[in-house]
Design a protein around this motif. Structure first.
Motif, short mmCIF file in Angstrom:
data_model
loop_
_atom_site.label_atom_id
_atom_site.label_comp_id
_atom_site.label_asym_id
_atom_site.label_seq_id
_atom_site.Cartn_x
_atom_site.Cartn_y
_atom_site.Cartn_z
N GLU A 127 0.92 -1.34 -0.03
CA GLU A 127 0.34 0.05 0.06
C GLU A 127 0.98 1.29 -0.27
OE1 GLU A 127 -1.19 0.61 4.53
OE2 GLU A 127 -1.82 -1.53 3.37
N GLU A 128 2.06 0.77 0.10
CA GLU A 128 2.97 2.39 -0.11
C GLU A 128 3.81 2.53 -1.26
OE1 GLU A 128 5.14 2.61 4.61
OE2 GLU A 128 5.00 0.54 3.89
N VAL A 129 3.70 1.53 -1.95
CA VAL A 129 4.44 1.95 -3.04
C VAL A 129 4.28 2.96 -4.42
CG1 VAL A 129 5.37 0.26 -5.09
CG2 VAL A 129 5.15 -1.21 -3.04
N THR A 130 4.70 3.61 -4.99
CA THR A 130 4.64 4.51 -5.48
C THR A 130 5.93 4.16 -6.76
OG1 THR A 130 6.89 5.97 -5.47
CG2 THR A 130 4.12 5.72 -3.73
N ALA A 131 5.22 5.07 -8.24
CA ALA A 131 5.76 4.98 -9.39
C ALA A 131 7.74 5.20 -9.31
CB ALA A 131 5.47 5.72 -10.17
N SER A 132 7.99 5.98 -8.18
CA SER A 132 9.44 6.38 -8.29
C SER A 132 10.23 5.65 -7.40
CB SER A 132 9.08 7.95 -7.32
OG SER A 132 8.32 9.14 -8.34
N SER A 133 9.49 4.79 -6.14
CA SER A 133 10.10 3.57 -5.36
C SER A 133 10.43 2.34 -5.81
CB SER A 133 9.19 4.26 -4.20
OG SER A 133 7.57 2.66 -4.19
N LEU A 134 9.73 2.20 -6.81
CA LEU A 134 10.29 0.65 -7.79
C LEU A 134 11.84 0.86 -7.69
CD1 LEU A 134 7.19 0.67 -9.93
CD2 LEU A 134 8.01 -1.24 -8.10
N VAL A 135 12.47 -0.01 -7.99
CA VAL A 135 14.17 -0.29 -8.13
C VAL A 135 14.20 -0.78 -9.24
CG1 VAL A 135 15.89 -1.32 -7.08
CG2 VAL A 135 14.05 -0.88 -5.21
N LYS A 136 14.98 -0.40 -9.80
CA LYS A 136 14.98 -0.98 -11.33
C LYS A 136 16.71 -1.47 -11.78
CE LYS A 136 15.90 1.08 -15.61
NZ LYS A 136 15.78 2.57 -16.55
N LEU A 137 16.28 -2.76 -12.18
CA LEU A 137 17.62 -3.67 -12.02
C LEU A 137 17.55 -4.23 -13.30
CD1 LEU A 137 16.14 -6.31 -8.88
CD2 LEU A 137 17.90 -3.59 -8.67
N ASP A 138 19.13 -4.72 -13.48
CA ASP A 138 19.48 -5.60 -14.19
C ASP A 138 19.13 -7.14 -13.56
OD1 ASP A 138 22.06 -6.51 -13.17
OD2 ASP A 138 23.05 -4.57 -14.43
N ILE A 139 19.36 -7.98 -15.22
CA ILE A 139 19.64 -9.74 -14.85
C ILE A 139 20.74 -10.05 -14.02
CG2 ILE A 139 20.64 -10.02 -16.30
CD1 ILE A 139 17.19 -11.41 -16.21
N GLU A 140 21.78 -8.85 -13.59
CA GLU A 140 22.03 -8.96 -12.82
C GLU A 140 21.99 -9.42 -10.65
OE1 GLU A 140 24.53 -11.90 -13.63
OE2 GLU A 140 24.09 -11.67 -15.87
N GLY A 141 20.79 -8.43 -11.29
CA GLY A 141 20.50 -7.78 -9.94
C GLY A 141 21.29 -6.58 -9.23
N ASN A 142 21.96 -5.99 -10.48
CA ASN A 142 22.36 -4.60 -9.89
C ASN A 142 21.48 -3.64 -9.71
OD1 ASN A 142 25.52 -5.35 -9.82
ND2 ASN A 142 24.92 -6.12 -11.98
N LYS A 143 21.55 -2.58 -9.51
CA LYS A 143 20.58 -1.15 -9.91
C LYS A 143 21.28 -0.23 -10.69
CE LYS A 143 19.54 -0.57 -4.52
NZ LYS A 143 19.93 -0.37 -3.45
N VAL A 144 19.79 -0.16 -11.76
CA VAL A 144 20.62 0.72 -13.17
C VAL A 144 20.54 1.76 -12.36
CG1 VAL A 144 19.53 1.37 -15.30
CG2 VAL A 144 19.73 -1.22 -14.60
#
Length: 257
Positions: free
Chosen positions: A67-84
């Motif tokens: 219920e707290e998730v927002t469009a901005s808070s989503l984490v962007k990752l690559d297939i190896e698990g690194n933050k993009v």
């Protein structure tokens, strides 16, 4: 741009219009699942592949309730698990293992939903899994697979087995664990999960009554694929998902932030 400057720049200014639109839909999906009571504190996860960026997908920040998730808070990752993109949040390791496995093996799986609903877990603990005892179950049984429990999904060596068990199915029951669905869009994956979850709810309620259940004949089950296509077409979510988005707007539009 330096990483410190990136971290201070609003996410919307760092991503394409297509990614931002996806972030809004994905955040709405998290909120709707919370509204339906299908969430599990800060656990379970929904991911979506970023348009036009091979190997990049979005996952929920570990520690936020749905219920707290927002469009901005989503984490962007690559297939190896690194933050993009820089993020103060991490992601749940088991979530990354499951979702990266599906995205890597299934180019058509643009969105993947994994939940631990009580009814879904109950059916996942049952020998024989989902039974053909309701019309809703038939829709699920038209494209379902099973994956045996191997413990908390932390080990990368489980990925090939999970991928093989999923095959081309849209829905999967993770035995002793929960439910998983995938689709060509957030709406497709949501409609698949709604169908599978409702089928599990009906089965648990029917079996709880203790009476012998009427199973739908094999001949009808064998023909359900054609009936699903006739009633839902190639994407039944085209009607369902806009209605879900409108409902979320009425309930709380802060998911767009």
């Amino acid at each position: 741009m330096a990483m410190s400057a990136l971290a201070e720049t609003p996410v919307r200014e760092l991503v394409s219009e297509a990614e931002w639109a996806l972030r809004v839909e994905l955040a709405a999906c998290y909120r709707m699942i919370a509204h339906l009571g299908w969430d599990d504190l800060v656990f379970t996860h929904i991911s979506a592949r970023v348009p036009g960026e091979a190997g990049h997908f979005l996952l929920n920040p570990y520690g936020l309730m749905f219920e707290e998730v927002t469009a901005s808070s989503l984490v962007k990752l690559d297939i190896e698990g690194n933050k993009v993109l820089p993020s103060s949040y991490d992601v749940i390791p088991a979530g990354f293992t499951i979702h990266s496995a599906v995205h890597d093996a299934r180019p058509d799986a643009h969105c993947v939903i994994h939940l631990h609903t009580p009814e879904g877990v109950a059916v996942s603990c049952r020998k024989g899994g989902l039974r053909p005892v309701s019309q809703t179950a038939l829709y699920a049984l038209a494209s379902i697979s099973y994956h045996p429990y191997e413990g908390v999904a932390l080990e990368a060596d489980e990925k090939p087995r999970l991928q093989a068990d999923l095959g081309r199915a849209k829905m999967m029951i993770l035995e002793n664990h929960g439910l998983l669905t995938c689709g060509r869009s957030v709406g497709d994956a949501f409609l698949a999960m709604f169908t599978l979850q409702r089928a599990c709810e009906v089965q648990v309620m029917a079996e709880a009554g203790g009476a012998e259940l009427i199973e739908i004949p094999r001949a009808i089950l064998d023909g359900i694929g054609a009936q699903v296509k006739q009633t839902l077409g190639n994407s039944g979510s085209n009607r369902v998902w806009p209605a879900v988005m409108r409902k979320m707007e009425r309930l709380d539009s802060s998911f767009r932030e």
